[in-house]
Design an enzyme around this catalytic site. Structure first.
Site, PDB file in Angstrom:
ATOM      1  N   LYS A  47       0.858  -1.186   0.000  1.00  0.00           N
ATOM      2  CA  LYS A  47       0.000   0.000   0.000  1.00  0.00           C
ATOM      3  C   LYS A  47       0.891   1.231   0.000  1.00  0.00           C
ATOM      4  CE  LYS A  47      -3.875   2.037   2.605  1.00  0.00           C
ATOM      5  NZ  LYS A  47      -4.742   1.938   3.807  1.00  0.00           N
TER       6      LYS A  47
ATOM      7  N   SER B  95      -9.844   2.055   2.931  1.00  0.00           N
ATOM      8  CA  SER B  95      -8.946   2.798   2.092  1.00  0.00           C
ATOM      9  C   SER B  95      -7.936   1.930   1.331  1.00  0.00           C
ATOM     10  CB  SER B  95      -8.184   3.803   2.942  1.00  0.00           C
ATOM     11  OG  SER B  95      -7.333   3.153   3.852  1.00  0.00           O
TER      12      SER B  95
ATOM     13  N   SER C  14     -10.262  -0.272   7.096  1.00  0.00           N
ATOM     14  CA  SER C  14      -9.604  -0.123   5.794  1.00  0.00           C
ATOM     15  C   SER C  14      -8.894  -1.355   5.252  1.00  0.00           C
ATOM     16  CB  SER C  14      -8.607   1.033   5.826  1.00  0.00           C
ATOM     17  OG  SER C  14      -9.296   2.255   5.788  1.00  0.00           O
TER      18      SER C  14
END
Lengths: 95, 483
Positions: B75, B150, B174
């Site tokens: 990420k 997210s 998330s």
């Protein structure tokens, strides 16, 4: 408690954000709806309840006051928008 | 190769069935072939091949580590030395991290090969990946839908079999919410289990990094490499890391599962409900005892979260001022103008809203009414779980109230978007570990069940999930076009 357009500008000032004049109204609506959601907390009496900052109530770990990091100024300043001779450059602050 | 489990990949590499270069090339090719998904912000194909070449050498010399040669995607929130680390924001579009996050370092040391940096909501603020400066990620199951957020890019990458493993972070759901919406397995560890050093902070008292994989077993291997005490993270907890694969095959007979009534009330889609009930039935058939429980303060989680997280973010993001790194506006007329315009031009709307809510909640005269009150509510929510875990081994419910929604469907009103995290947020407030496991479909879109465990019982969660996956094949389903 709704947030007024004047408050939006006041908060933006504290947060160092500029909100365009034609967006102030929308921010007032959105922030008011978030605060409205948040104020559902008021339905509960929390008197005498210990606030929780860490899930396992851990406290700050202390360490010996010893230098453990090397000076990496050049590496860190390589990603700065503007740096010279080890200094970060900003517009003139003092006349 | 893209369908194999991590343990099959490890065996394949060590037996010489394929090399890490071949394996990495396979995933890099998929990354390029499926770039319409917009799952990646930065592709690191060439760098990955170099890493893989080195991995092959280590395997040949029998100097391999647990995950040597296994591709992974990170990420874009984890700092990676010399690599663009944007956090999904224009603010850090020009930021090449001067150091590695501990998670990146540990996975490197375990032998992983990094193929790219995944797309995400700006500064991890969002539940749909639509707040990214780089545009929304598409859900591989239906490209008109969001992947969740997210960590949407990571979830989509694993779902589309572009990466066997990916890192994520979870502040209010998330990891678990996008795992559910993309039909993959994701785990949020106990707060303090995985180091936050080098993870760009959103809400420091809630943020926690964790793994995405095709299965619980794959997540177990990855968590093994990620977890552990780190003196560079002041909230890291010094507790021994167990062998996460050890309990995978334990029997579930006699285990007690708590089912919270609050997670099945109005707002839950009827189809999702029936899919989750199917999973509960499966556990019952394995000899688990199902116990109805109550987490009475569940409805207060979202209100408390939207004080605590914005308050902490307004403080964390104050460092982004156009002076030391990140975006700087053109021709600032004075220092104040430099701060104001750099921040206003580089932050997106959702980030600005949360900074402003946080600034308001922390401003003079409001602290007790908002931040202190929210921390007290946090205690109540945590006590609910404490009481529940006196009687149950694990808590089971839906991860999200509905499957993936359409891109653009919830962007008009921020509060509507916030409600999609209704079942995940209280777990962050309590600091507990939890995972999302694929358990069926609703309208051809994946549904995830959420398993919540007691503090540091990630191994127990992985056991519950692995046993389920040994007998079901929901986690093996691949979206059409990505087989």
């Amino acid at each position: 408690m709704p947030i007024t357009p004047e408050e939006v500008l006041k908060i933006a000032n504290l947060a160092r954000l500029q909100i365009k004049q034609d967006e102030v109204e929308q921010y007032a609506i959105d922030l008011s709806s978030i605060i409205n959601l948040v104020e559902q907390m008021n339905a509960v009496d929390t008197k005498d309840i210990q606030p929780m900052a860490h899930p396992l109530d851990a406290t700050q770990r202390l360490r010996e006051d010893k230098v453990t990091e090397n000076n990496q100024r050049d590496k860190f300043q390589a990603v700065a928008p503007s740096a010279e001779k080890g200094l970060y450059l900003v517009p003139k602050v003092i006349e | 190769m893209h369908k194999l489990s991590v343990s099959q990949l490890v065996d394949g590499l060590r037996n010489g069935d394929f090399s890490s270069v071949e394996l990495t090339q396979c995933f890099v090719n998929r990354m390029q072939k499926f770039n319409d998904l917009n799952a990646f912000i930065t592709e690191l194909g060439e760098r990955a091949i170099l890493q893989a070449t080195n991995a092959d050498k280590l395997i040949k010399e029998k100097k391999h580590r647990p995950l040597t040669g296994i591709p992974i995607a990170h990420k874009d929130i984890f700092c990676m030395y010399g690599v663009k680390t944007s956090c999904g924001s224009k603010m850090l579009d020009n930021f090449y991290a001067p150091y590695d996050a501990t998670v990146v370092e540990k996975l490197d040391q375990a032998g992983c090969v990094t193929i790219g940096r995944t797309n995400m909501d700006e500064f991890a603020m969002g539940s749909s990946n639509e707040s990214s400066y780089y545009g929304p990620v598409k859900n591989p199951w239906n490209t008109d839908c969001v992947p969740g957020g997210s960590s949407g890019g990571s979830a989509a990458a694993v779902a589309a079999r572009i990466a066997p493993l990916a890192t994520g972070t979870d502040t209010g759901g998330s990891i678990r919410q996008p795992a559910a919406l993309c039909g993959v397995t994701g785990l949020k560890p106990t707060y303090g289990r995985v180091s936050r050093y080098g993870l760009i902070a959103y809400a420091s008292s809630l943020d926690q990094g964790g793994p995405f994989g095709k299965s619980a077993e794959d997540c177990a291997y990855m968590l093994q490499a990620m977890a552990g005490f780190d003196e560079k993270d002041s909230t890291s907890l010094d507790k021994a890391v167990p062998d996460y694969t050890q309990l995978l095959n334990s029997t579930l007979k006699g285990k007690v599962i708590g089912v919270p009534e609050e997670y099945f009330s109005e707002g839950l889609s009827a189809e999702v409900k029936s899919v989750i009930e199917g999973a509960i039935k499966w556990y019952e058939q394995q000899g688990c005892e199902i116990k109805n429980i109550s987490l009475p303060n569940t409805n207060l989680a979202i209100p408390a979260y939207y004080v605590i997280a914005p308050a902490e973010c307004s403080s964390n993001l104050s460092r982004l001022d156009g002076v030391r790194y990140g975006y700087r506006c053109e021709d600032p007329k004075d220092l104040r103008d430099l701060y104001d315009r750099s921040r206003s031009e580089a932050f997106g709307d959702e980030v600005k809203r949360r900074i402003m809510i946080g600034t308001y909640a922390l401003s003079a005269g409001y602290y007790d009414a908002y931040y202190l009150k929210a921390q007290q509510i946090r205690r109540l929510i945590s006590e609910d779980f404490k009481k529940a875990f006196e009687h149950v081994d694990v808590i089971l419910g839906p991860t999200t109230p509905e499957p993936a929604f359409k891109i653009g469907e919830k962007t008009a009103d921020p509060v509507t978007m916030y409600l999609s995290d209704i079942y995940t947020i209280s777990i962050n407030l309590a600091g507990l570990p939890a995972m999302s496991v694929p358990c069926g479909f609703s309208d051809s879109l994946p549904v995830g069940m959420q398993l919540i465990g007691n503090y540091f019982e990630e191994d127990n969660l992985l056991n519950f999930a692995h046993q389920y996956q040994m007998d079901t094949d929901w986690h093996k389903k691949t979206p059409e076009g990505f087989e």
